[in-house]
Design a protein around this motif. Sequence first.
Motif, mmCIF file in Angstrom:
data_model
loop_
_atom_site.group_PDB
_atom_site.id
_atom_site.type_symbol
_atom_site.label_atom_id
_atom_site.label_comp_id
_atom_site.label_asym_id
_atom_site.label_seq_id
_atom_site.Cartn_x
_atom_site.Cartn_y
_atom_site.Cartn_z
ATOM 1 N N LEU A 63 54.777 38.373 31.283
ATOM 2 C CA LEU A 63 53.390 38.168 31.696
ATOM 3 C C LEU A 63 52.437 38.647 30.610
ATOM 4 C CD1 LEU A 63 53.513 39.184 35.454
ATOM 5 C CD2 LEU A 63 52.989 36.938 34.526
ATOM 6 N N TYR A 67 49.590 36.386 29.331
ATOM 7 C CA TYR A 67 48.226 36.894 29.521
ATOM 8 C C TYR A 67 47.459 36.869 28.195
ATOM 9 C CZ TYR A 67 44.644 39.879 31.665
ATOM 10 O OH TYR A 67 43.471 40.375 32.171
ATOM 11 N N ASP A 104 46.562 38.259 53.277
ATOM 12 C CA ASP A 104 47.558 39.347 53.183
ATOM 13 C C ASP A 104 48.199 39.484 51.799
ATOM 14 O OD1 ASP A 104 47.181 40.257 55.727
ATOM 15 O OD2 ASP A 104 48.906 39.218 56.580
ATOM 16 N N PHE A 106 47.916 40.444 47.853
ATOM 17 C CA PHE A 106 47.029 41.248 47.001
ATOM 18 C C PHE A 106 47.494 41.280 45.551
ATOM 19 C CE2 PHE A 106 46.733 42.747 51.345
ATOM 20 C CZ PHE A 106 45.364 42.763 51.556
ATOM 21 N N HIS A 107 48.381 40.362 45.178
ATOM 22 C CA HIS A 107 48.893 40.364 43.805
ATOM 23 C C HIS A 107 48.060 39.395 42.965
ATOM 24 C CE1 HIS A 107 52.215 41.903 46.248
ATOM 25 N NE2 HIS A 107 52.455 42.655 45.201
ATOM 26 N N SER A 108 47.088 39.931 42.268
ATOM 27 C CA SER A 108 46.043 39.088 41.690
ATOM 28 C C SER A 108 46.313 38.586 40.275
ATOM 29 C CB SER A 108 44.725 39.864 41.701
ATOM 30 O OG SER A 108 44.884 41.100 41.044
ATOM 31 N N LEU A 109 47.336 39.125 39.612
ATOM 32 C CA LEU A 109 47.518 38.786 38.195
ATOM 33 C C LEU A 109 47.690 37.281 37.969
ATOM 34 C CD1 LEU A 109 47.807 39.639 35.263
ATOM 35 C CD2 LEU A 109 50.214 40.077 35.675
ATOM 36 N N LYS A 112 44.469 35.395 38.482
ATOM 37 C CA LYS A 112 43.513 35.602 37.389
ATOM 38 C C LYS A 112 43.895 34.780 36.158
ATOM 39 C CE LYS A 112 41.705 40.073 38.796
ATOM 40 N NZ LYS A 112 41.614 41.500 38.535
ATOM 41 N N ASP A 131 43.487 38.129 49.497
ATOM 42 C CA ASP A 131 43.466 38.202 50.960
ATOM 43 C C ASP A 131 42.422 37.250 51.562
ATOM 44 O OD1 ASP A 131 44.056 39.123 53.509
ATOM 45 O OD2 ASP A 131 42.780 40.900 53.364
ATOM 46 N N MET A 155 54.897 36.716 47.527
ATOM 47 C CA MET A 155 56.102 36.919 48.329
ATOM 48 C C MET A 155 56.189 35.885 49.449
ATOM 49 S SD MET A 155 55.941 41.051 48.590
ATOM 50 C CE MET A 155 54.354 41.009 49.363
ATOM 51 N N TYR A 156 57.405 35.694 49.946
ATOM 52 C CA TYR A 156 57.610 34.725 51.024
ATOM 53 C C TYR A 156 56.767 35.074 52.238
ATOM 54 C CZ TYR A 156 59.829 31.869 54.578
ATOM 55 O OH TYR A 156 60.049 30.968 55.601
ATOM 56 N N SER A 157 56.733 36.372 52.542
ATOM 57 C CA SER A 157 56.039 36.809 53.765
ATOM 58 C C SER A 157 54.554 36.456 53.737
ATOM 59 C CB SER A 157 56.236 38.311 53.986
ATOM 60 O OG SER A 157 55.776 39.014 52.862
ATOM 61 N N LYS B 81 47.395 48.448 52.771
ATOM 62 C CA LYS B 81 47.369 47.638 53.988
ATOM 63 C C LYS B 81 48.733 47.738 54.668
ATOM 64 C CE LYS B 81 46.461 43.305 56.152
ATOM 65 N NZ LYS B 81 45.509 42.242 56.322
ATOM 66 N N PHE B 83 51.454 46.388 57.585
ATOM 67 C CA PHE B 83 51.832 45.161 58.286
ATOM 68 C C PHE B 83 52.695 45.518 59.495
ATOM 69 C CE2 PHE B 83 51.221 44.164 53.816
ATOM 70 C CZ PHE B 83 50.324 43.097 53.886
ATOM 71 N N ASP B 86 56.512 44.208 57.730
ATOM 72 C CA ASP B 86 56.853 44.362 56.311
ATOM 73 C C ASP B 86 56.369 45.718 55.812
ATOM 74 O OD1 ASP B 86 58.076 41.900 55.433
ATOM 75 O OD2 ASP B 86 56.173 40.962 55.962
ATOM 76 N N ILE B 90 49.466 47.349 48.483
ATOM 77 C CA ILE B 90 48.136 47.772 48.017
ATOM 78 C C ILE B 90 47.106 46.701 48.387
ATOM 79 C CG2 ILE B 90 46.704 48.190 45.955
ATOM 80 C CD1 ILE B 90 48.556 50.456 46.229
ATOM 81 N N ARG B 91 46.052 47.115 49.072
ATOM 82 C CA ARG B 91 44.981 46.180 49.402
ATOM 83 C C ARG B 91 43.908 46.204 48.310
ATOM 84 N NH1 ARG B 91 43.171 44.548 54.656
ATOM 85 N NH2 ARG B 91 41.437 43.162 54.288
ATOM 86 N N ASP B 153 47.376 43.750 36.886
ATOM 87 C CA ASP B 153 46.544 43.068 35.889
ATOM 88 C C ASP B 153 45.679 44.049 35.111
ATOM 89 O OD1 ASP B 153 45.467 43.436 38.380
ATOM 90 O OD2 ASP B 153 44.146 41.705 38.287
ATOM 91 N N LEU B 156 47.929 46.107 32.832
ATOM 92 C CA LEU B 156 48.419 45.289 31.721
ATOM 93 C C LEU B 156 47.321 45.131 30.661
ATOM 94 C CD1 LEU B 156 50.628 43.490 30.498
ATOM 95 C CD2 LEU B 156 49.766 41.601 31.875
ATOM 96 N N LEU B 160 47.524 46.524 26.891
ATOM 97 C CA LEU B 160 47.447 45.558 25.790
ATOM 98 C C LEU B 160 46.249 45.800 24.871
ATOM 99 C CD1 LEU B 160 48.289 42.211 27.644
ATOM 100 C CD2 LEU B 160 49.612 43.226 25.789
ATOM 101 N N GLU B 202 59.747 40.976 32.850
ATOM 102 C CA GLU B 202 58.852 39.931 33.356
ATOM 103 C C GLU B 202 57.395 40.259 33.047
ATOM 104 O OE1 GLU B 202 59.601 38.998 37.454
ATOM 105 O OE2 GLU B 202 61.374 37.827 36.928
ATOM 106 N N ILE B 203 57.101 41.521 32.821
ATOM 107 C CA ILE B 203 55.700 41.903 32.618
ATOM 108 C C ILE B 203 55.400 42.282 31.172
ATOM 109 C CG2 ILE B 203 53.866 43.508 33.323
ATOM 110 C CD1 ILE B 203 55.113 43.600 36.079
#
Lengths: 223, 341
Positions: A63, A67, A104, A106-109, A112, A131, A155-157, B81, B83, B86, B90-91, B153, B156, B160, B202-203
């Motif tokens: 990434l 990026y 639900d 929250f993985h924003s990378l 973006k 979200d 994620m799947y969920s 957050k 659930f 699950d 992090i929210r 993000d 990273l 960087l 991966e990152i």
Amino acid sequence: MEKIIETREHLVEAILNADRQTANQLLDEWVAEYGVERTINEILDPTLEDIGKIWECSTDLSLAQAYVSGKISEDFMLKHLSLSDDNGLPTDKKGPVVIGNIEDDFHSLGRKMVGIFLRASGWNVIDLGNDVLATEFIDKAIESGAKVIGISAMMYSTAVNIKKVREEIKKRNLTNQIKLAVGGAVFRLRPELVAEVGGDGTTGNAMNVNPLFEKLWNDSTII
Amino acid sequence: MNGIERIMATLNGQEKDQTAVILTLSLYGAGLIKAPLFEYYNRPELYAEGQAAVRETFHPDLILTPFFIPGEGEAFGSVVKYFNSDAPNIRKPATESAEALLKLPVPDINDSTRLQYFIKATELVAKQCSQDTLIGSVMVSPIDLPAVIMGIDGWLETILFKTDIARAFCEKTTEYFVKRANAFLAAGANLIVLPVCFCNPEIITPFILNNIAIPIYREAFKQVKGPIVLHHTGSPMNAFNGFLKDLPNVIGFCVDPKDNLDVARENIGEHKLLLGNIDGPTLNKYSAENISRRCKRILTNRVNDNHFILASSAADIPLNTPPENIHAILQSVSDFKKENE
């Protein structure tokens, strides 16, 4: 031609080293000698295409490297295209399109990065953030006139919540008018999920997002 | 043999009655005692009750203290957050700006409610299980931690493009990490499990790993008064584990389901623990028979590997996984032993 190939190779190397400074320097030098248009056509676009192929065909691209590719495109647009809007980004020629992470998630990378590559390709991008509820996506698309919504889930969920957007589209009789692009780590692992959640298309990486959005935009029945 | 004896024998490359098994049943304990997840991740006594049920039901060789990475960020001000079915996520990160990161106060492990939850849960789990089961405490490293404080993000981008700030913040997180790891060990943990949630292939790039991450890992790990197992989190790690194998106190590696186990072993050397690699989060999607077959394939692959532990990889085993699927993993180990006697 040899010089072009050599420069592209150096640019690929800089991106793979996540070295933004060297990459920008290479592009600046080419612009100084050959101008902006030739730099885009001969160096930047083909290099990003090569990086996109590496990303598509292997798991070797991180990434960080992707990026940096996006940032280099953004840097180039800001520096060399004198069409910046108030946000400091290039003036949009295409769109608008709406993007966001589904309810639900929250993985924003990833989102973006999609935003960066879309903007670098000239799209007016409305980013709703993390979200985002199905109704919010549709309301914003209608309000702005967006024909394409891009939804990210890691994620799947959380990806299964995209079904709610498809249902909302049906409920408001917007099928074929608003197109859904879906993406995120889980779709790379489980491609069948695209159809399961009601997506109209996906791409394995953010660099290929422009052709996907162009196709979906053209597939929309809104005139 | 009990769990302690089995894992210690594996560590030493000695004969054992069967292959040791480690399963990511941190979340699953909540289901066994029907605890609401908010309560489970906020009341240490409830977490311990859940793990007592895990022990009673499955008799694993190692029990984990809360596998709750977002809680690490929460201690710094990130919003979590919860659930219904699950693990929490992090929210909202505590900060998104690199400059603000440096001004964030580092939580005091004796004062922070969240950090006390982790320590208390460790004490309670150790009290009830440590006579025959090893206790592994899960936390994140000084350079992975900022990803749950400012988002992947944001971190990273800081690594960087604002590397000086990244290094300066990691000096603070290193001191914090060492205190926390040693507090876990003092509370009864036998080893520290570190999910590599940011510094994975991966990152980041190998350059970032070698020039930024590894010096930070080395400085932090050498101060930890106990063994460390590196966990792949959700990314294949074969490309990086070779660089990580000689870090101080690192005794083992849990690898991804996509990691080739032969390559993994070659990368980490013959004496480190190799753990893996049945995919935990998808155990609810297969039949017990299918899971048995997959375990048998893994065990057959590692039949001559005296330092191998059969483990679920990736995140938690989902709450709705039928218990018979988990029993299938445990049964496959004893069946495999009988078949190969």
